[in-house]
Design an enzyme around this catalytic site. Structure first.
Site, PDB file in Angstrom:
ATOM      1  N   VAL A 157       0.905  -1.267   0.069  1.00 30.60           N
ATOM      2  CA  VAL A 157      -0.006   0.058  -0.018  1.00 30.60           C
ATOM      3  C   VAL A 157       0.903   1.202   0.020  1.00 30.60           C
ATOM      4  O   VAL A 157       0.343   2.311  -0.402  1.00 30.60           O
ATOM      5  CB  VAL A 157      -0.753   0.199   1.265  1.00 30.60           C
ATOM      6  CG1 VAL A 157      -0.101   0.272   2.576  1.00 30.60           C
ATOM      7  CG2 VAL A 157      -2.084   0.887   1.111  1.00 30.60           C
ATOM      8  N   TYR A 158       2.145   1.348   0.288  1.00 32.33           N
ATOM      9  CA  TYR A 158       2.727   2.437   0.421  1.00 32.33           C
ATOM     10  C   TYR A 158       3.214   2.920  -1.005  1.00 32.33           C
ATOM     11  O   TYR A 158       3.609   2.286  -1.854  1.00 32.33           O
ATOM     12  CB  TYR A 158       4.261   1.985   1.249  1.00 32.33           C
ATOM     13  CG  TYR A 158       4.209   1.638   2.612  1.00 32.33           C
ATOM     14  CD1 TYR A 158       3.020   1.930   3.332  1.00 32.33           C
ATOM     15  CD2 TYR A 158       5.109   1.089   3.134  1.00 32.33           C
ATOM     16  CE1 TYR A 158       2.894   1.581   4.809  1.00 32.33           C
ATOM     17  CE2 TYR A 158       5.307   0.594   4.711  1.00 32.33           C
ATOM     18  CZ  TYR A 158       4.114   0.956   5.186  1.00 32.33           C
ATOM     19  OH  TYR A 158       4.017   0.480   6.489  1.00 32.33           O
ATOM     20  N   SER A 159       2.954   4.050  -1.502  1.00 26.42           N
ATOM     21  CA  SER A 159       2.549   5.141  -0.547  1.00 26.42           C
ATOM     22  C   SER A 159       1.355   5.920  -1.105  1.00 26.42           C
ATOM     23  O   SER A 159       1.203   6.824  -1.765  1.00 26.42           O
ATOM     24  CB  SER A 159       3.356   6.230  -0.164  1.00 26.42           C
ATOM     25  OG  SER A 159       4.208   6.582  -1.621  1.00 26.42           O
TER      26      SER A 159
END
Length: 314
Positions: free
Chosen positions: A52-54
């Site tokens: 999920v980053y970023s």
């Protein structure tokens, strides 16, 4: 550098992890490469990221951190020198911990990271909609396939984490060898009351996030006027700006002065000295800032200093 084992696994890591949430956010690709090189060249090896980053950055969709790490791995040739830890469950593109989602998500992470295997694959958060044996079974198949070496979990409450460990034993499935909770000098109770006794009893390694409380424990934010110093972090530290938080900073200042160190170094040294903690996660956006943090590993606090910090942060 004295390495520490990850749970009961064959993996060992240096006592400080680099938080890859800054890659593609407050550190662009070139700066990220410089940070990764400096980190590994100093003898450290644990790099923590997530699919999920970023995604929270305007214009990003997620996967940026893994992509940057993958490009660095290919360019640097340092794959065998690092332990890559990434996570699944929180990204809107691949939410949850169903076997189908895990199988799809891991392929994306492997591709972005440009590697054949993930050293530590972590459940980014609990998913109560999926039976634990199904999630752990899916991870087990990835380990059998050589795509994952060790599994861990983040953001689990104590009873659910204990249940996961029990299921692993009962079903002869791989177990979570690591736990990633929030833990620092201004956020202690949640971890110490329930999670810490469990991980100690079960020999689970702790890789805690927010080790510096979003930068508050660096001492950079001591009034609301200081929030302007960082658009990315300023708002996140406002909750610590109270008598308790300022008391912790005062205690850090005193210990830091005695060692010719910085508050951030002392805050990290306090965590590293705690027997239940394996490697706190810290981030940096410049090489000088990173080198300052790394010196915290060398800092040896005495019993009186640890007791003073314990008392101020209780």
């Amino acid at each position: 550098m004295q390495l520490r084992p990850l749970g009961r696994s064959s993996l060992s890591v240096a006592p400080l992890a680099f938080g890859g949430n800054v890659f593609g956010w407050s550190a662009d690709e070139q700066r990220s490469f410089e940070l990764l090189d400096a980190f590994v060249d100093a003898g450290f090896n644990l790099i923590d990221t997530a699919d999920v980053y970023s995604a929270w950055v305007p214009g990003n969709r997620g996967g940026e951190s893994e992509t940057i790490i993958g490009k660095w791995l290919k360019r640097s040739g340092k794959r065998d020198k690092v332990v890559i830890a990434t996570k699944v469950a929180k990204w809107a593109e691949h939410p949850g911990l169903s076997p189908m989602n895990i199988n799809q998500a891991v392929e994306g992470s492997l591709k972005r990271l440009q590697t054949d295997y993930i050293d530590l694959y972590q459940s980014h958060e609990d998913d109560a909609t999926v039976p634990l044996h199904e999630t752990l079974g899916a991870f087990g198949k990835l380990i059998e396939q050589g795509k994952v070496r060790v599994i861990g979990a983040s953001n689990y409450v104590a009873d659910r984490f204990a249940e996961a460990l029990k299921i692993s034993a009962e079903y002869h499935l791989p177990r979570y060898e690591t736990l990633q909770p929030e833990y620092n000098l201004v956020s202690r109770k949640g971890y110490e009351k329930e999670l810490e006794p469990l991980v100690v009893a079960e020999n689970v390694s702790v890789i805690n996030y927010y080790a510096l409380a979003s930068g508050f424990l660096s001492g950079k934010y001591r009034s609301e006027a200081d929030f302007a110093k960082s658009a990315a972090r300023g708002g996140a530290v406002q909750k610590y700006l109270n008598p308790h938080g300022l008391g912790v900073l005062a205690a850090l200042d005193k210990v830091a002065a005695a060692h010719g160190a910085t508050p951030a170094q002392v805050a990290l040294a306090w965590l590293i000295a705690r027997p239940s903690v394996t490697a706190p996660i810290a981030s940096a956006t410049s090489v000088p800032q990173l080198k300052e943090l790394l010196k915290g590993v060398e800092l040896q606090l005495n019993k009186e200093e640890i007791a003073a910090l314990d008392q101020a942060s209780a």
